[in-house]
Scaffold this active site. Sequence first.
Site, PDB file in Angstrom:
ATOM      1  N   LEU A  32       0.921  -1.319   0.098  1.00 43.48           N
ATOM      2  CA  LEU A  32       0.080  -0.016  -0.106  1.00 43.48           C
ATOM      3  C   LEU A  32       0.672   1.338  -0.112  1.00 43.48           C
ATOM      4  O   LEU A  32       0.438   2.300  -0.649  1.00 43.48           O
ATOM      5  CB  LEU A  32      -0.807  -0.023   1.039  1.00 43.48           C
ATOM      6  N   GLU A 131     -11.664  -2.433  17.588  1.00 43.30           N
ATOM      7  CA  GLU A 131     -10.333  -3.341  17.923  1.00 43.30           C
ATOM      8  C   GLU A 131      -9.544  -2.832  19.151  1.00 43.30           C
ATOM      9  O   GLU A 131     -10.199  -1.801  19.665  1.00 43.30           O
ATOM     10  CB  GLU A 131      -9.392  -3.263  16.625  1.00 43.30           C
ATOM     11  N   HIS A 252       1.376 -10.679  17.270  1.00 48.20           N
ATOM     12  CA  HIS A 252      -0.259 -10.708  17.023  1.00 48.20           C
ATOM     13  C   HIS A 252      -0.770 -12.024  18.023  1.00 48.20           C
ATOM     14  O   HIS A 252      -0.280 -13.066  17.651  1.00 48.20           O
ATOM     15  CB  HIS A 252      -0.670 -10.826  15.781  1.00 48.20           C
ATOM     16  N   ARG A 298      -2.726  -5.215  22.466  1.00 52.47           N
ATOM     17  CA  ARG A 298      -2.201  -6.346  21.906  1.00 52.47           C
ATOM     18  C   ARG A 298      -1.023  -7.115  22.485  1.00 52.47           C
ATOM     19  O   ARG A 298      -1.086  -8.518  22.518  1.00 52.47           O
ATOM     20  CB  ARG A 298      -1.784  -6.149  20.626  1.00 52.47           C
ATOM     21  N   HIS A 357       4.104  -9.820  13.771  1.00 53.04           N
ATOM     22  CA  HIS A 357       3.018  -9.345  12.809  1.00 53.04           C
ATOM     23  C   HIS A 357       3.496  -7.892  12.449  1.00 53.04           C
ATOM     24  O   HIS A 357       3.107  -7.703  11.295  1.00 53.04           O
ATOM     25  CB  HIS A 357       1.651  -9.129  13.867  1.00 53.04           C
ATOM     26  N   ARG A 392       2.118  -0.503  18.335  1.00 53.80           N
ATOM     27  CA  ARG A 392       0.980  -0.116  17.358  1.00 53.80           C
ATOM     28  C   ARG A 392      -0.378   0.012  17.876  1.00 53.80           C
ATOM     29  O   ARG A 392      -0.703  -1.458  18.207  1.00 53.80           O
ATOM     30  CB  ARG A 392       1.277  -0.532  16.031  1.00 53.80           C
ATOM     31  N   SER A 397      -1.617   1.012  10.766  1.00 52.78           N
ATOM     32  CA  SER A 397      -0.737   0.911   9.734  1.00 52.78           C
ATOM     33  C   SER A 397      -1.045   1.469   8.533  1.00 52.78           C
ATOM     34  O   SER A 397      -0.273   2.011   7.667  1.00 52.78           O
ATOM     35  CB  SER A 397       0.173  -0.557   9.853  1.00 52.78           C
TER      36      SER A 397
END
Length: 553
Positions: A32, A131, A252, A298, A357, A392, A397
Site C-alpha cells: 500500500l 479493535e 499478534h 495487543r 506481525h 502500534r 498501519s
Amino acid sequence: MAAHKKRYLATDFKGFKGEPGPGDVVIIGAGLAGLFTALKLAPLPVTVIAAAPLGEGASSMWAQGGIAAAVGEGDSTAKHAADTIEAGAGIVDPDVARLVADEGPDRIRDLLGYGVPFDRDLEGHYVLSKEAAHSEKRVVRVSGDKAGAAIMQALIAAVRATPSIRVLEGYEADDLIVADGGRVEGVRLIRPTALGNGRYAFVPASAVVLATGGVGALFALTTNPSYAKGEALAMAARAGAVIADPEFVQFHPTAIDAGIDPAPLATEALRGEGATLINSDGERFMLAIDPRGELAPRDVVARAVYNELNAGRRVYLDCRTAIGAHFAKEFPTVWGHCQRAGIDPSTDLIPVAPAEHYHMGGIATDEHGRTSLTGLWAVGEVASTGLHGANRLASNSLLEAVVFGARVANDIRELLPNDRIGHFVVPHRIPGSGRAADTASRKEAMQALRNIMTTHVGVQRSGRGLKKALTELKALEASNANDRVLSNMLLAARMIAAAALLRKESRGGHYRVDYPQTNPALAQRTFITLADLDAMDDVSKRRSEAPPLAACP
Ligand code: SIN
C-alpha cells in the site's frame, strides 16, 4: 562503519534493458505505501520495484481489520490521536499522532476516489469495527475482513492505468547507490535469474523511496509474507541512515496455529465482536489478567497467550457463540483460512499462538518521510515515524502508509529540481522472470535465523537470550558474508536484537523477563546507526578478550 559503506561510481551504471529513465523516482516495494506514493507522484515518472507480481508479496494485501480513521459519529481525530499515544506506551511522538489522525479522513476519501468499496450502511455511513485499545468503533472495513485485499486491488488497477508509473515485477533491491557526498542516487537490483551468481542491475534515481514492509520473515512464526525480510533496514543502515526503535516488534496474539508458514491471521475484529480466548482447561484466562479481557492491548494479550502455551496448555479462539453461523459471511478471509486448516469456526475452536506481525521500528523518518540521508525517503512499515511508539494501535498501519505516502510524494515533488525530472513516455510494465528459488544452504541459514529470533528475540526476551542471539547471528553473518540477501536479513535481525539488549526495561511490545517493569527514565525512542552497532560489538569483543577480573593486578 566505513567498511560497510559501499560507494558506487558513475561507471557502475551499466544500464539495463527496459531501464528506468535517469529522472525517475524509484520506489522499492509495492504494498500500500509504495503504490499510494507512486499514485500521488503522478504524473512524475516513477518506477516501482516489486519483488513479486503486484499484490502477491505485500503484507497490505493480507490486512484483515481495515484502516483506523475518525470518521464515525461521536469520534474525533483528537480521540484517535489520544488512543494512539496511549497504546504506544510512552514513546509515541504526539505531533505525529495528531497529524496522522487529522489527515486520516482525507486519505480515506482518496481511497474512495481510487475505487475502494468501503462497507457502508443503508444511509451511507461507514460500517466501523472496534479493535483493541480504540475508545471508539473506528476501523473502516471492506466486506468484513477483506480490507487489505480490496484496497490493494483498487490501487493496483489505478497504478496499471497510470502511464507515468512503470512496474518492475520480480526484482529485489539489495543495496543503495551512494554518491560521494552521501546522496543516495539509486539502487542495486538482483535479477532473479542471477540470484547467487553475483549479476546485478544498477538503477539510477532522482529520488529513492523505500517501502519494503516489515521483518516478519526474520521470525519462525509470523503472519507476514515471506518477502518481509527487513532488507531495506540493512541497506539503509549500511549507507549510514539512522534506524529508530528496532527493538519494538508487535506479536499478534491470534495467529492460527495449524502448522502453516506464514501463519494465517484470525483478526482482532473477531474479539471485537465478542470472541473469547480459552485454554485447553476450558478457562477464559484474559479477564484475570486485564479488566479489558480479550481487548486488552495487543502486547498484553500476546504475552498471556504465550504464557499459557509455555505452561503446556493450548489456546483457542472461541467464536462459536459470538459469531457462530454468521462467520463465513462476516469474516470470509478467516473462514477460508480455517477451511484450509480443516476447522469450522462456527462450531470448532480455533487454535491460536502469538506470531510476529508488525515492526514498529524502522528507518527513522521526519514528518515528510525523509530519512537522515539526502535523496532517500522511507514510507510504511519499513519507516519509523514515531507514530507507533512501543506498541502500534490496531489498524493504524494502513493509515500511516497512506498519510505518509501522500506526504512523501508532496515532499519529493517540491524538492526535486525540474531538470532532474524526465517527461518521456515510458513502457508501462516490465515483468521479471519470477522469483528465483533459494538455494538449500540459504534456506537452512534462513531457518536458523528465524529460530534464533523467535526463541530469543520474540514475545519474551532476556539479557542472556539476547546475547546468545547476537553471538549466533554474528556467526551466521560471518559464514554467509558472500550472500547479500542473507547478510541483509542477518544485519536487520542483529539491529533488532542489539536494541532489545540495550533497552533494560519492558515497554509495549518489548518484554524483558529480567527487567519486567517499565522504567519512566527510559521513556525515549531508540536511534541507532550501524556505527553504534559496530561499537557495541567492539566493546563486547574487548570484554571477552580481556583477562578475567581476578587476574588483573
Ligand atoms: C487484525 O486484523 O487483527 C490486524 C489489524 C492490524 O494489525 O492492524
